[in-house]
Design an enzyme around this catalytic site. Structure first.
Site, short mmCIF file in Angstrom:
data_model
loop_
_atom_site.label_atom_id
_atom_site.label_comp_id
_atom_site.label_asym_id
_atom_site.label_seq_id
_atom_site.Cartn_x
_atom_site.Cartn_y
_atom_site.Cartn_z
CE LYS A 1 -33.48 -24.19 30.69
NZ LYS A 1 -31.31 -24.06 30.93
CE LYS B 1 -25.49 -25.50 26.64
NZ LYS B 1 -26.68 -24.53 27.43
CB SER C 1 -28.29 -14.47 28.91
OG SER C 1 -27.17 -15.33 29.89
CE LYS D 1 -28.13 -14.63 25.45
NZ LYS D 1 -26.81 -16.33 25.67
#
Length: 358
Positions: free
Chosen positions: A35, A47, A292, A11
């Protein structure tokens, strides 16, 4: 860049920025894994980045670039594989185009393959303010822990973009006195508190908070927000704003990192020595990826949650994450940042062990 998927699908956001490079994207992918693990949502870290100055592209060219990105990486993306989201200079509209291209390639309706979408095609209510909403939920939990009344506290906010502006609104609504608001052009200060709504309206119309000087408010250098005589400092703009060179001039007792990496490691040491509490970015700004996750759930189940439901679930998730980090920090005698990373890395390693990877 895919960092780790032991806790769940990769993610992370996709950025269009002229300075995007492999080193930056790799570091951000690792931070995403941390995170997600801090707040306990079942995602890993990834990313994406394209080195491009999107400001020089037309809307059509940006859409063409977005579709080309999906075509290049389609086999590595998907609701159970890698779930992108908006990042620097990418938007819900761009996410919609990427979804459209992915569904064209796969021949299936798969809205859960990407988050941060417009509401019309499966986006989630509350996503637009999630980062700030989550950060303030964490801050409120800290204040409650310390029996501090927000209405008796003063706040300085660096950055009045989406997250910084929302944080200022929420804190003023709780009675806090916003004594400084800063953008790239300077800091607007008022000892007895600014009218946040008026300043933000002026900023939107004219381009700077400095154009909102009124009734005792005065302009100062952009850096003045860091040293403002506030109880709480909210860096919500750029990285590396509080450094070893200026950390000892910070007057706030609490720093809420809404931006990514606004406090350098050297500054962390200075602040810890002075007993300044830093709520780290990997906890403070995890509200965005948390919502999200809520969007992903809604897309997978076909449910649609209203804003009140999303906000309640976000508050619960962020409050729980704060509690675990705070308790760990207290029990081990470490900083909140050290506690957050220790908890997150332990969870990632435990997941890797459970999978037989280590």
């Amino acid at each position: 860049m895919q960092f780790n998927n032991a806790c769940g699908p990769y993610k992370g956001g996709i950025r269009f920025h002229p300075n995007a490079d492999e080193d930056e994207v790799s570091a951000l992918a690792a931070m995403m894994a941390v995170k997600c693990a801090v707040v306990g949502i079942p995602f890993g870290g990834a990313k994406g980045g394209v080195a491009v100055d999107s400001k020089k592209l037309s809307r059509k060219e940006i859409f063409e670039l977005s579709r080309a990105y999906v075509r290049a990486f389609a086999e590595h993306l998907g609701p159970d594989t890698d779930i992108p989201a908006p990042d620097v200079y990418t938007t819900p509209e761009i996410m919609a185009v990427m979804l459209d291209e992915y569904e064209r390639i796969t021949g299936k309706s798969l809205p859960a393959m990407i988050t941060g979408k417009p509401l019309a095609i499966g986006g989630s209510a509350g996503r637009d303010t999630a980062t700030a909403d989550g950060a303030i939920a964490v801050l409120v939990a800290l204040l409650e822990d310390r029996s501090l009344d927000a209405s008796k506290l003063s706040v300085a906010v660096q950055g009045v973009g989406n997250a910084g502006a929302q944080a200022a609104r929420l804190l003023q609504a709780k009675g806090a006195k916003i004594i400084a608001l800063a953008d790239s052009k300077g800091t607007l200060m008022k000892e007895d508190g600014l009218d946040v709504a008026a300043v933000l309206t002026t900023k939107e119309l004219s381009g700077s908070v400095l154009d909102a000087v009124y009734n005792g408010a005065h302009a100062a250098a952009a850096s003045a927000v860091i040293t403002a005589a506030a109880d709480i400092l909210v860096p919500a703009a750029l990285e590396e704003q509080i450094t070893g060179a200026n950390a000892d001039t910070v007057k706030a007792g609490v720093i809420l990192e809404i931006a990514n990496g606004p406090v350098t490691p050297e500054a962390d040491e200075h602040l810890a020595a002075r007993a300044v509490t830093v709520i780290p970015d990997v906890l403070a700004n995890a509200g965005g990826v948390t919502v999200s996750y809520f969007e992903w759930i809604q897309n997978r189940t076909g449910e649609r949650w209203n804003r009140a439901t999303v906000e309640a679930k976000l508050k619960e998730t962020m409050g729980s994450a704060y509690r675990e980090v705070a308790d760990f920090a207290t029990d081990r005698g470490v900083t909140f940042r050290q506690a957050a990373y220790a908890l997150a890395l332990t969870r990632i390693i435990d997941a890797m062990k459970a999978r037989g990877r280590v």
